[in-house]
Design an enzyme around this catalytic site. Structure first.
Site, PDB file in Angstrom:
ATOM      1  CG  HIS A  35      -4.168  20.303  65.637  1.00  0.00           C
ATOM      2  ND1 HIS A  35      -3.297  21.190  65.053  1.00  0.00           N
ATOM      3  CD2 HIS A  35      -3.588  19.916  66.789  1.00  0.00           C
ATOM      4  CE1 HIS A  35      -2.235  21.335  65.822  1.00  0.00           C
ATOM      5  NE2 HIS A  35      -2.387  20.568  66.889  1.00  0.00           N
TER       6      HIS A  35
ATOM      7  CG  ASP B 234      -4.031  23.235  62.406  1.00  0.00           C
ATOM      8  OD1 ASP B 234      -5.166  23.030  62.861  1.00  0.00           O
ATOM      9  OD2 ASP B 234      -2.998  22.739  62.908  1.00  0.00           O
TER      10      ASP B 234
ATOM     11  N   GLY C 278       1.170  19.950  73.190  1.00  0.00           N
ATOM     12  CA  GLY C 278       0.641  20.939  74.135  1.00  0.00           C
ATOM     13  C   GLY C 278       1.035  22.346  73.753  1.00  0.00           C
ATOM     14  CG  ASN C 279       4.980  24.095  73.041  1.00  0.00           C
ATOM     15  OD1 ASN C 279       5.753  23.240  73.452  1.00  0.00           O
ATOM     16  ND2 ASN C 279       4.980  25.338  73.509  1.00  0.00           N
ATOM     17  CB  SER C 280      -0.706  22.508  69.042  1.00  0.00           C
ATOM     18  OG  SER C 280       0.132  21.520  68.500  1.00  0.00           O
TER      19      SER C 280
ATOM     20  CG  LEU D  73      -1.487  34.494  40.191  1.00  0.00           C
ATOM     21  CD1 LEU D  73      -1.673  35.970  40.501  1.00  0.00           C
ATOM     22  CD2 LEU D  73      -0.021  34.098  40.380  1.00  0.00           C
ATOM     23  N   GLY D  74      -4.570  31.811  39.787  1.00  0.00           N
ATOM     24  CA  GLY D  74      -5.116  31.075  38.655  1.00  0.00           C
ATOM     25  C   GLY D  74      -4.072  30.477  37.747  1.00  0.00           C
TER      26      GLY D  74
END
Length: 464
Positions: A123, A153, A223-225, A280-281
């Site tokens: 993002h 992300d 801003g830390n993202s 895994l299903g």
């Protein structure tokens, strides 16, 4: 004057006599005199040994980890061209005088190799016309987007520099412990090289994304993202991603993508050019539903298997409805995000040992993970499946996904059984493309889809 002096002397003398009498007759002694012949009594106030350095945080040195981390964390700028108009009438009628205006967003990133590979959040870089990276020494470089995964992300950037860069090594996020000290390093509010400290508050947090996050109380703000979450050894254990706040600023909770997941996504992008996801299903019951509460499934320590997908590794390993998954490899499974978080680090054809509880007995079953073949796309809720060899031959197409399930809202459009070729003129190759494209459409705008039926006839539908 002489009379006043006599009265003062009498007052002082009387006060001294009164104080002496009180001390001698009324006041109890609070001490004992102990000489070399008398053994004093020693009282222990606690049986817990104390540290010479003090308690808790005083015994931990954050400085080395902080110094190493700040040099490997960068400032990422996302430049997007917006449209500006010269008058209010241009907004309604359009004008040749409209012009482009750059809009700049910012976040953080972590250098993970000396030759300039940088991991950040998807993002942070999405819809960018230009990406720039500023190092801790204030040098700025243009960056190239190598690849990204909206589901986790995570995005990977590359910059070209004159020399080798400082970088952080991925740590093992599975080994992080609740209560362990961690540092969050990034660029909140464009304040570069900011370091905050906290502890791991929880692991395997699910924020409604069917994903597993590390929760901390280290201060993280806009801003830390994309910045680093490191332990006191300076190992990268997470990529800071989100905060839980009604104001948009930090209020005590922050979340990071575990480093094991981020590392796997980066390796997939670099080696395969796309995300390799092994499943895994199985289907699991949402423990917050009335059904789960009524059946007592919300009290189970583990994941209750409510169904097994056809053709999956779980079916091949003969997992059954009613089984309870207690462990996968060496990871204890108490809730669904424990399972999905670990499997997010695996690829198709990887084999995992699944500990199953069935009829009161536990045993281990090896399960080979397979690539997901079906999924439900966002917004419209269509269930789509990758094309088989027979489908490609029957519909005479190499691209697209087959629509195998349609929600009630769209039942009258004759969608089921057709092959979906594109969304808003963007081609679809597989179910992952379909998921990403449907995830980008607006609920309030127009969406066009192009399909083909078994007779080779194309059909284009527009949904409002």
């Amino acid at each position: 004057m002489k009379k006043i002096g006599n009265l003062l002397l009498v007052s002082i003398f009387a006060g001294a006599i009164t104080l002496g009498a009180y001390k001698f007759f009324f006041e109890n002694s609070k001490y004992a005199i102990i000489d070399s012949q008398n053994n004093g009594t020693v009282f222990n106030t606690s049986t817990t040994p104390t540290s010479a350095k003090g308690s808790g945080i005083n015994e931990i040195d954050f400085t080395t980890a902080a110094e190493n981390t700040v040099n490997a964390v960068v400032h990422v700028k996302n430049v997007t061209k917006g449209r500006s108009t010269s008058s209010p009438w241009d907004f309604f009628y359009g004008s040749g005088e409209s012009r482009q205006r750059a809009q700049v967003g910012s976040g953080s990133g972590v250098i993970i190799s000396s030759d300039g590979y940088i991991v950040t959040n998807n993002h942070v870089v999405t819809k960018a016309d230009k990406l720039q990276v500023t190092l801790n020494n204030n040098k700025t470089y243009d960056a190239e987007l190598v690849g990204a995964d909206p589901n986790t992300d995570i995005a990977l950037l590359k910059i070209e520099t004159e020399g080798k860069l400082p970088y952080l090594a991925f740590g093992d996020s599975d080994n992080t412990k609740i209560g362990e000290w961690v540092l969050a390093v990034g660029n909140p509010f464009n304040l570069t090289s900011t370091v905050t400290a906290g502890i791991v508050s929880a692991k395997a947090r699910d924020l409604g994304r069917n994903q597993s996050f590390i929760q901390t109380d280290a201060a993280v703000n806009p801003g830390n993202s994309g910045g680093a979450l490191v332990n006191t050894n300076g190992d990268l254990v997470g990529i800071n991603t989100a905060i839980s706040s009604q104001t948009g600023s930090y209020v005590g909770y922050s979340f990071a993508v575990p480093s094991n997941i981020a590392r796997k996504i980066v390796e997939d992008i670099m080696e395969y050019g796309s995300i390799q996801k092994g499943i895994l299903g199985i289907n699991a019951v949402n423990v917050n539903t009335p059904y789960a509460v009524e059946k007592g499934l919300n009290e189970i320590q583990g994941v209750y298997v409510s169904g097994v997908e056809e053709g999956s590794g779980a079916e091949d390993a003969e997992l059954q409805e009613g089984d309870i998954i207690k462990m996968v490899d060496e990871i204890k499974v108490k809730k669904f995000p424990d399972l999905t978080g670990y499997l997010s680090t695996k690829r198709p054809n990887d084999t995992v040992d699944v500990t199953i509880e069935r009829d009161g007995e536990q045993f281990v079953v090896p399960v080979t993970l397979k690539e997901r073949q079906t999924l439900v796309v966002p917004v419209m809720g269509l269930e789509v499946r990758n094309l088989s060899k027979e489908d490609k031959k029957k519909f005479d197409t190499k691209k697209g996904v087959k629509i195998v399930g349609v929600p009630e809202t769209y039942r009258g459009y004759g969608l089921e059984g057709k092959v979906l070729l594109s969304v808003d003129d963007e081609e679809i190759e597989n179910i992952q493309d379909a998921k990403n494209l449907f995830g980008q459409i607006s609920r309030y705008g127009k969406t066009s889809i192009t399909m083909i039926d078994k007779n080779g006839e194309r059909e284009r539908l527009i949904f409002q």
